[in-house]
Design an enzyme around this catalytic site. Structure first.
Site, PDB file in Angstrom:
ATOM      1  N   GLY A  63      36.350 -69.555-107.065  1.00 21.20           N
ATOM      2  CA  GLY A  63      37.591 -70.171-106.606  1.00 21.20           C
ATOM      3  C   GLY A  63      38.816 -69.387-107.034  1.00 21.20           C
ATOM      4  O   GLY A  63      38.720 -68.211-107.370  1.00 21.20           O
TER       5      GLY A  63
ATOM      6  N   HIS B  42      39.125 -62.013-102.136  1.00 21.06           N
ATOM      7  CA  HIS B  42      38.065 -62.905-101.630  1.00 21.06           C
ATOM      8  C   HIS B  42      38.142 -62.994-100.103  1.00 21.06           C
ATOM      9  O   HIS B  42      37.127 -62.998 -99.410  1.00 21.06           O
ATOM     10  CB  HIS B  42      38.223 -64.311-102.199  1.00 21.06           C
ATOM     11  CG  HIS B  42      38.095 -64.400-103.689  1.00 21.06           C
ATOM     12  ND1 HIS B  42      39.160 -64.655-104.513  1.00 21.06           N
ATOM     13  CD2 HIS B  42      37.009 -64.266-104.488  1.00 21.06           C
ATOM     14  CE1 HIS B  42      38.741 -64.695-105.769  1.00 21.06           C
ATOM     15  NE2 HIS B  42      37.448 -64.456-105.793  1.00 21.06           N
TER      16      HIS B  42
ATOM     17  N   GLN C  23      28.277 -68.252-117.553  1.00 17.88           N
ATOM     18  CA  GLN C  23      28.649 -66.833-117.633  1.00 17.88           C
ATOM     19  C   GLN C  23      29.880 -66.593-118.510  1.00 17.88           C
ATOM     20  O   GLN C  23      30.332 -65.470-118.649  1.00 17.88           O
ATOM     21  CB  GLN C  23      28.850 -66.230-116.240  1.00 17.88           C
ATOM     22  CG  GLN C  23      30.082 -66.718-115.500  1.00 17.88           C
ATOM     23  CD  GLN C  23      30.130 -66.178-114.076  1.00 17.88           C
ATOM     24  OE1 GLN C  23      29.384 -66.631-113.218  1.00 17.88           O
ATOM     25  NE2 GLN C  23      30.991 -65.200-113.828  1.00 17.88           N
TER      26      GLN C  23
ATOM     27  N   GLU D 281      33.819 -54.741-105.236  1.00 18.47           N
ATOM     28  CA  GLU D 281      33.549 -53.601-106.124  1.00 18.47           C
ATOM     29  C   GLU D 281      34.418 -53.629-107.383  1.00 18.47           C
ATOM     30  O   GLU D 281      34.236 -52.806-108.265  1.00 18.47           O
ATOM     31  CB  GLU D 281      33.764 -52.282-105.365  1.00 18.47           C
ATOM     32  CG  GLU D 281      32.648 -51.996-104.373  1.00 18.47           C
ATOM     33  CD  GLU D 281      32.851 -50.721-103.585  1.00 18.47           C
ATOM     34  OE1 GLU D 281      33.943 -50.111-103.675  1.00 18.47           O
ATOM     35  OE2 GLU D 281      31.912 -50.338-102.864  1.00 18.47           O
TER      36      GLU D 281
HETATM   37  O1  PAF Z   1      32.427 -62.585-109.393  1.00 16.55           O
HETATM   38  C1  PAF Z   1      32.488 -63.824-109.554  1.00 16.55           C
HETATM   39  O2  PAF Z   1      33.453 -64.485-109.173  1.00 16.55           O
HETATM   40  C2  PAF Z   1      31.343 -64.540-110.251  1.00 16.55           C
HETATM   41  O3  PAF Z   1      30.809 -63.766-111.263  1.00 16.55           O
HETATM   42  C3  PAF Z   1      30.246 -64.993-109.286  1.00 16.55           C
HETATM   43  C4  PAF Z   1      29.553 -63.832-108.620  1.00 16.55           C
HETATM   44  C5  PAF Z   1      30.845 -65.911-108.216  1.00 16.55           C
HETATM   45  C6  PAF Z   1      29.186 -65.798-110.036  1.00 16.55           C
HETATM   46  O4  PAF Z   1      29.720 -66.923-110.650  1.00 16.55           O
END
Ligand code: PAF
Length: 283
Positions: free
Chosen positions: A31, A37, A61, A148
């Site tokens: 988000g 994005h 994460q 990237e």
């Molecule tokens: O790059 C991100 O925003 C996150 O690491 C991902 C790939 C959505 C996983 O939570």
């Protein structure tokens, strides 16, 4: 665009699409969406019949609780952007939906995950692999899109797909930058005006280092970048490494690889930012 919150509802919608022979693209996100994005979503919309965008701030994460707490959350604005960009489904699950029980899976992507972000953020890539694999199982996309800017993440996800034997294609998309060069990041919104100004040194230094690298050794180029960052008040360098773009291991000389990338991580005030620059190959 449909907004769904459960895997069951998502799977039901996608089963109908698949029965109609439609291809499915997935853009995983946390988000706080921006033009970076948006470029992934637009690419997926062009290349697939259906585009699913997941919006989920994945707790597993984050190795820093404050970082997780402060991570920007802007669901309403995100859905408006996705609708405009042509996404078909926004999947915005709760933590309980994605982790009904603790995910105890341990991934290893050695040596890709032991360097750089893997060394500085213990457990980070394990959490990324946990959530991205869950999303791949839930969506079963034909293609999945990643930026990237998270160069190491992209390499690790490709490796995960190989290890798990998944049939989808991973599409890496170029970094999108602000007009002044700063790499787009959801974390940029956390920068004060002053920090935002200082953060410009990152891309400025990386761009300047490309010209410097043409007539200097790798060692001198590394020192050039490190010195520029260390000489900027308010920036605290975590690492700058010049690596082989496939193995992500540091190299000593330009001739050691045909694909050479410089990866940087630093703190700008309390905000952790990453960026990278290609010196050679990788087209
Ligand atoms: O790059 C991100 O925003 C996150 O690491 C991902 C790939 C959505 C996983 O939570």
């Amino acid at each position: 665009m449909k907004v769904v919150n459960t895997i069951k509802e998502l799977k039901e919608l996608l089963a109908v699409c698949r029965s109609e022979g439609k291809s499915i693209g997935l853009v995983p996100t946390m988000g706080a969406l921006h033009a970076g994005h948006e470029s992934l979503v637009k690419r997926s919309v062009v290349e697939n019949d259906v585009t699913v965008v997941s919006i989920f701030v994945n707790p597993t994460q984050f190795n820093d609780k404050n970082d997780l707490k402060n991570y920007p959350r802007t669901l309403e604005a995100d859905c408006a952007l996705l609708d405009k960009a042509g996404a078909t489904i926004a999947f915005a699950p709760s933590v309980e939906e994605m982790y009904p029980t603790e995910d105890t899976r341990q991934f290893s992507f050695e040596p890709l995950d032991t360097v750089m972000e893997g060394a500085c953020r213990p457990g980070h890539f394990n959490g990324v692999a946990q959530i991205v694999s869950k999303l791949f199982y839930a969506v079963e996309p034909d293609r999945a899109y990643f930026g990237e800017k998270d160069f190491q993440q992209l390499a690790i996800i490709r490796e995960m797909v190989r290890q798990l034997g998944l049939g989808l294609k991973i599409v890496g998309c170029p970094i999108v930058r602000e007009e002044d060069g700063l790499a787009m990041s959801s974390r940029n919104t956390l920068l004060s005006e002053d920090e935002r100004e200082r953060a410009l040194t990152i891309s400025g230094t990386l761009f300047a280092s490309v010209g410097f690298a043409e007539v200097n050794t790798l060692e001198a180029t590394k020192a050039f970048v490190e010195d520029m960052i260390n000489d900027t008040p308010g920036l605290e360098l975590e690492y700058f490494q010049i690596v082989d773009g496939n193995t992500l291991q540091e190299i000593a000389q330009w001739d050691d690889s045909d694909y050479v990338v410089g990866c940087i991580a630093l703190f700008c005030g309390n905000v952790r930012l990453i960026d990278n620059i290609k010196y050679k190959g990788g087209e």
